[in-house]
Scaffold this active site. Structure first.
Site, mmCIF file in Angstrom:
data_model
loop_
_atom_site.group_PDB
_atom_site.id
_atom_site.type_symbol
_atom_site.label_atom_id
_atom_site.label_comp_id
_atom_site.label_asym_id
_atom_site.label_seq_id
_atom_site.Cartn_x
_atom_site.Cartn_y
_atom_site.Cartn_z
ATOM 1 N N ASN A 390 -8.832 31.430 156.675
ATOM 2 C CA ASN A 390 -10.107 31.800 156.073
ATOM 3 C C ASN A 390 -10.420 33.266 156.333
ATOM 4 O OD1 ASN A 390 -12.750 32.082 155.173
ATOM 5 N ND2 ASN A 390 -13.447 30.151 156.019
ATOM 6 N N ASP A 391 -10.696 33.594 157.569
ATOM 7 C CA ASP A 391 -11.199 34.926 157.909
ATOM 8 C C ASP A 391 -10.187 36.031 157.633
ATOM 9 O OD1 ASP A 391 -13.527 33.629 158.899
ATOM 10 O OD2 ASP A 391 -12.422 33.168 160.730
ATOM 11 N N VAL A 392 -8.887 35.748 157.787
ATOM 12 C CA VAL A 392 -7.870 36.799 157.638
ATOM 13 C C VAL A 392 -7.570 37.115 156.185
ATOM 14 C CG1 VAL A 392 -6.823 36.244 159.863
ATOM 15 C CG2 VAL A 392 -5.956 35.146 157.776
ATOM 16 N N VAL A 393 -8.154 36.359 155.231
ATOM 17 C CA VAL A 393 -7.997 36.646 153.807
ATOM 18 C C VAL A 393 -9.353 36.828 153.136
ATOM 19 C CG1 VAL A 393 -5.775 35.453 153.605
ATOM 20 C CG2 VAL A 393 -7.895 34.163 153.273
ATOM 21 N N ALA A 431 -14.813 32.041 162.343
ATOM 22 C CA ALA A 431 -15.828 33.062 162.557
ATOM 23 C C ALA A 431 -17.168 32.667 161.954
ATOM 24 C CB ALA A 431 -15.374 34.396 161.962
#
Length: 466
Positions: A390-393, A431
């Site tokens: 989720n957060d890394v993209v 996050a």
């Protein structure tokens, strides 16, 4: 036997030097998946040399206690190594860090209580630093374990009162340490150790889940410095060297991860991210539309693509889908599709989490690319398959100045022609942030368990006659 003991004692520095060189080679080997096994073997030999040498240097060792502890530790260690699931590896690593910190505190206390030994100024400083670093490492690692394992007692602390309390605890810890240094007061030393334990907990507890991979890396560094402190306390050069190597390498890794998040280490430790969640699809109170598809749709698109990039995240670990992903990878390769993996430095719950999972499934290292290596290729990629990330993209890191992760380098999957995302639901990531990627016209959401969905993709491709 006495001749062997005398020989080892007389040449202890040489044995320690050999062990130190092997530890350096260990770190060198662990820098690449291709040489990691060899690096681990170097480390095992180095530790065996260090333990045996130290054993023969000890004055009047209590053999039954030492051997009993070693056997018990070996049994527990081998049992955990064989039974711990890959999804539980991050919290297991954090828990192991806590034991190193606890050992540092125990040795410092034992040394202070050794009434026959007079502690000079330098020794008191070593004891103070070794004890408080060990105490902080212990309690902070226990909290990190609880946070990663989703324990109910590992609650994130929020509120304006947190930072003043942290400051007071830190000042009190230093003050009692100074009193011990000046007066050699045992009560002051005990008070310093207790406050350090409380401070370690209070220091890590306010940090949000999105920053926990950096915290695990930093605690790894702390455990190394705690071990080095033990080495100074015991006058053991091997322990000083090994602890310093672990401490420095952990600090470097923490820096690399912070750089990957475009944040400073101080901001991570005292700023916090991911402490407040944003409900999926509720930025302005209005519902958002997304496209949902099936595993069969995904299989068809990938089988007819010329290039596919797979982006693994914690969802792959949680679903234990790495072997199914390897099968999908091999099947697409057989069909002439160019398939590669894209790894973000902070994907998962600990440094290198995704690399370990893919290595466990025997995915070729040459097709596993880091963020900087793969980002320029997304524009020419037909299909991106995001598995539980989720957060890394999250495009907000590039497009939304109000986002807590704004400025964080991400895998730029939005440049691909088609994006498919496997998730259990539209819930937020670790996050606590919504992801605009999920609502893009060229994104297809595939809801379900990662392993089950990937297996269905494989069956779909096979069933279609590809």
């Amino acid at each position: 036997m006495s001749d062997l003991s005398n020989m080892i004692a007389a040449n202890a520095d040489w044995f320690y030097l050999v062990g130190a060189i092997l530890f350096v080679l260990t770190l060198r080997g662990l820098s690449s998946p291709k040489t990691a096994i060899r690096g681990n073997r170097f480390g095992m030999v180095a530790m065996a040399i260090a333990v045996v040498t130290t054993f023969f240097l000890a004055e009047g060792p209590v053999l039954w206690l030492i051997i009993g502890a070693m056997v018990l530790g070996a049994i527990v260690g081998m049992w955990k190594a064989k039974t711990v699931a890959m999804t539980q590896m991050p919290e297991t690593v954090a828990l192991m860090h806590s034991f190193v910190g606890l050992a540092a505190v125990a040795i410092a206390l034992a040394t202070v209580l050794h009434t026959e030994q007079q502690h000079g100024a330098v020794a008191r400083v070593e004891l103070f630093i070794g004890c408080f670093i060990g105490a902080i490492t212990f309690s902070a690692s226990v909290f990190a374990f609880g946070k990663l394992a989703a324990k109910s007692w590992a609650k994130t602390l929020v509120g304006g009162w947190v930072k003043p309390v942290q400051a007071l605890l830190f000042i009190a810890m230093i003050a009692f340490g100074a009193v011990y240094f000046v007066t050699n007061s045992l009560p002051a030393f005990y008070a310093m150790a207790v406050i350090a334990v409380i401070f370690g907990w209070m220091w890590i507890a306010p940090i949000g889940g999105g920053d926990m991979p950096v915290v695990v890396s930093l605690l790894n560094s702390f455990s190394g410095w705690a071990a080095a402190g033990i080495g100074f306390t015991l006058g053991n050069s091997m322990l000083i060297i090994a602890g310093s190597l672990v401490g420095s390498s952990g600090a470097i890794l923490s820096y690399i991860m912070c750089k990957a998040m475009n944040r400073s280490l101080l901001n991570v430790l005292f700023g916090g991210m991911g402490t407040s969640a944003v409900s999926a699809g509720s930025d302005d109170g209005a519902p958002k539309n997304y496209k949902a598809g099936s595993a069969e749709d995904a299989g068809f698109l990938m089988a007819n693509a010329s290039s596919v990039v797979i982006v693994p995240g914690y969802g792959m670990a949680q679903g234990r889908a790495q072997n199914a992903v390897k099968e999908l990878y091999e099947l697409l390769k057989e069909e002439g599709v160019n398939v590669r993996f894209a790894i973000h430095p902070v994907a998962g719950r600990m440094p290198g989490h995704m690399n370990v999972l893919l290595a466990e499934a025997d995915v070729p290292y040459d097709d596993i690319l880091e963020m900087d290596e793969i980002n320029s290729d997304f524009a020419s990629t037909d299909v991106v398959l995001v598995i539980g990330a989720n957060d890394v993209v999250n495009p907000s890191a590039k497009d939304d100045p109000t986002s807590p992760i704004f400025g964080m380098p991400i895998l730029e999957v939005t440049k691909a022609q088609t994006i498919m995302v496997i998730k259990r639901s539209m819930s937020t990531g670790y996050a606590g942030l919504d992801n605009s990627l999920f609502y893009m016209d060229k994104t297809m959401m595939i809801f379900g368990d990662a392993k089950k969905m990937v297996e269905e993709m494989v069956r779909s491709i096979n069933g279609a006659g590809h």
